[in-house]
Design a protein around this motif. Structure first.
Motif, short mmCIF file in Angstrom:
data_model
loop_
_atom_site.label_atom_id
_atom_site.label_comp_id
_atom_site.label_asym_id
_atom_site.label_seq_id
_atom_site.Cartn_x
_atom_site.Cartn_y
_atom_site.Cartn_z
N GLU A 140 0.64 -1.17 -0.04
CA GLU A 140 0.36 -0.06 -0.06
C GLU A 140 0.96 1.03 0.01
OE1 GLU A 140 -3.94 2.01 2.75
OE2 GLU A 140 -2.56 0.27 3.07
N ALA A 141 0.35 2.55 -0.42
CA ALA A 141 1.04 3.57 -0.49
C ALA A 141 0.04 4.25 -0.80
CB ALA A 141 1.97 3.94 -2.03
N SER A 142 0.66 5.48 0.31
CA SER A 142 -0.55 6.75 -0.15
C SER A 142 0.39 7.66 -0.17
CB SER A 142 -0.85 6.28 1.53
OG SER A 142 -0.90 6.69 2.48
N VAL A 143 0.01 9.18 -0.33
CA VAL A 143 0.52 9.89 -0.41
C VAL A 143 -1.48 11.57 -0.33
CG1 VAL A 143 1.71 11.86 -1.49
CG2 VAL A 143 2.36 10.03 -1.54
N ASN A 144 -1.10 12.48 0.96
CA ASN A 144 -2.08 13.43 1.01
C ASN A 144 -0.99 14.47 0.74
OD1 ASN A 144 -3.32 11.21 1.13
ND2 ASN A 144 -3.15 11.57 3.95
N SER A 145 -2.01 15.45 -0.24
CA SER A 145 -1.34 16.84 -0.29
C SER A 145 -1.87 17.77 -0.49
CB SER A 145 0.04 17.11 -1.46
OG SER A 145 -0.64 16.44 -2.67
#
Length: 388
Positions: free
Chosen positions: A228-233
């Motif tokens: 799982e890979a997540s990015v929140n910007s």
């Protein structure tokens, strides 16, 4: 003095990655064993750059990978019940004046032992990567452009097979009992003999391969992998509106593959009270529209645009997700802030002149009131020729 003033802009990013792999394998029987190997790797990084009134930028990248390999082997032997057959053979011959009688009793016993070897193999792999960026550019304090770009990919692969080798081995034992009787005019003589022979025959090996895990209870093999890979910007644009009413308009257009795992959110906060004025959440990966908010009074406000992206691939118990996904994403948010000029706050010099003007008008009015009051006041002098 401008109707809208820039206060600050700040970008932030949060990147995270997780991976897991594991499982079990064992083989039973006359002999058996199981082996497993698991490996995971993760990486996450985020960078933010703020350039004051020129805007801001942030990006994050994360990746995760997991792999599982397992194998089992079991050997069992099954022996059938013995099979016995008998036969008798009698022959008579002449030897001169003697008669020779030969009687042979043959007993044959056979058993078959089947050796079965079951080998199973399973390989699973999951991979996820996520790159997201946001850049905010200001054309003026009342006009901004927020641009989101991303690259998302996930992959899952898996294979499993079972091979069964079956070899029969037949062992045969033959016992021959022979009785020879020789009869002459002088009498009869008898002799006995026994012959025992053994024979082993190995039959052809049958090989069967199936593309699945073993169903035989003497073998068990199960693996699971997940990545799982997540990015929140997000970008937080804070401004001050010096008049009212204020209208904040956001025109947006997003583009990505259908079903892409990302959403965009907009939130408007009152900077004085630190309360949420309004929000628009769950703007999908393929959407377009306009959002407008009316603010009844001047003040300081913060507009936060954010992107939430979470991609994963996993296999557990034969269930798979995100077998293959790769997409580029793009989101454009044009922000404009308008203040009603008819209700704008006057500049400082105008306000001072107004105060002075109102002060002069007030002084003149008070003078007129005093003159009018004095003209109505009774005189203290007595008329002539009158005494009290």
């Amino acid at each position: 003095m401008a109707d809208v003033q820039f206060i600050s802009d700040a970008s932030s990013v949060n990147a995270d990655a997780t991976a897991s792999a594991g499982g079990s394998a064992f083989g039973e029987g006359d002999s058996g064993d199981g082996k497993v190997a698991a490996h995971t790797s993760t990486s996450a990084r985020g960078v933010s750059v703020n350039a004051g009134e020129d805007g801001s930028a942030s990006f994050g990248i994360s990746s995760a990978a997991a792999r599982f390999v397992g194998s089992t082997r079991s050997v069992t032997s099954v022996t059938s019940a013995p099979v016995t057959t008998t036969s008798t053979n009698v022959t008579t011959t002449r030897d001169g004046d003697a008669t020779v009688t030969t009687t042979t009793n043959v007993t044959t016993t056979s058993t078959t032992t089947t050796r079965t070897e079951i080998s199973a193999f399973e390989s699973l792999a999951a991979y996820a990567s996520n790159f997201q960026s946001v850049q905010t550019l200001f054309a003026s304090p009342s006009s901004a452009e927020m641009v989101f770009d991303g690259d998302i990919a996930a992959a899952f692969s898996g294979s499993a097979f079972t091979r069964i080798l079956s070899t029969p081995v037949t062992r045969t034992t033959t016992v021959a009992d022979t009785t020879v009787t020789k009869t002459t005019p002088a009498g009869a003589t008898t002799t006995d003999a026994r012959t025992v022979t053994h024979n082993t025959a190995v039959g052809p090996t049958t090989v069967k391969t199936v593309a699945r895990l073993p169903s035989d209870p003497s073998n068990a093999l199960a693996g699971q992998v997940s990545a799982e890979a997540s990015v929140n910007s997000d970008s937080d644009y804070t401004f001050s509106a010096l008049g009212g009413p204020v209208t904040v308009t956001v025109q947006y257009a997003t583009d990505a593959a259908p079903g892409a795992p990302l959403d965009y959110n907009l939130e408007l906060f009152d900077g004085t009270t630190q309360t949420l004025v309004d929000e628009a959440n769950g703007i999908g990966a393929n959407a377009a529209g306009t959002i407008a908010w009316s603010l009844p009074s001047p003040g300081t406000y913060s507009l936060i645009a954010s992107e939430v992206s979470d991609i994963y691939a996993y296999d557990g118990g034969g269930e798979t997700q995100a077998a293959s996904l790769a997409t580029l994403s793009h989101g454009l948010f044009d922000v404009s802030i308008a203040v009603d000029p008819s209700a704008a706050v006057p500049e400082l010099s105008t306000m001072l002149m107004t105060v002075v003007g109102f002060g002069g008008i007030g002084t003149l009015a008070m003078s007129r009131v005093r003159i009018a009051a004095a003209s109505r006041r009774p005189s203290s002098r007595r008329p002539p020729g009158r005494t009290s």
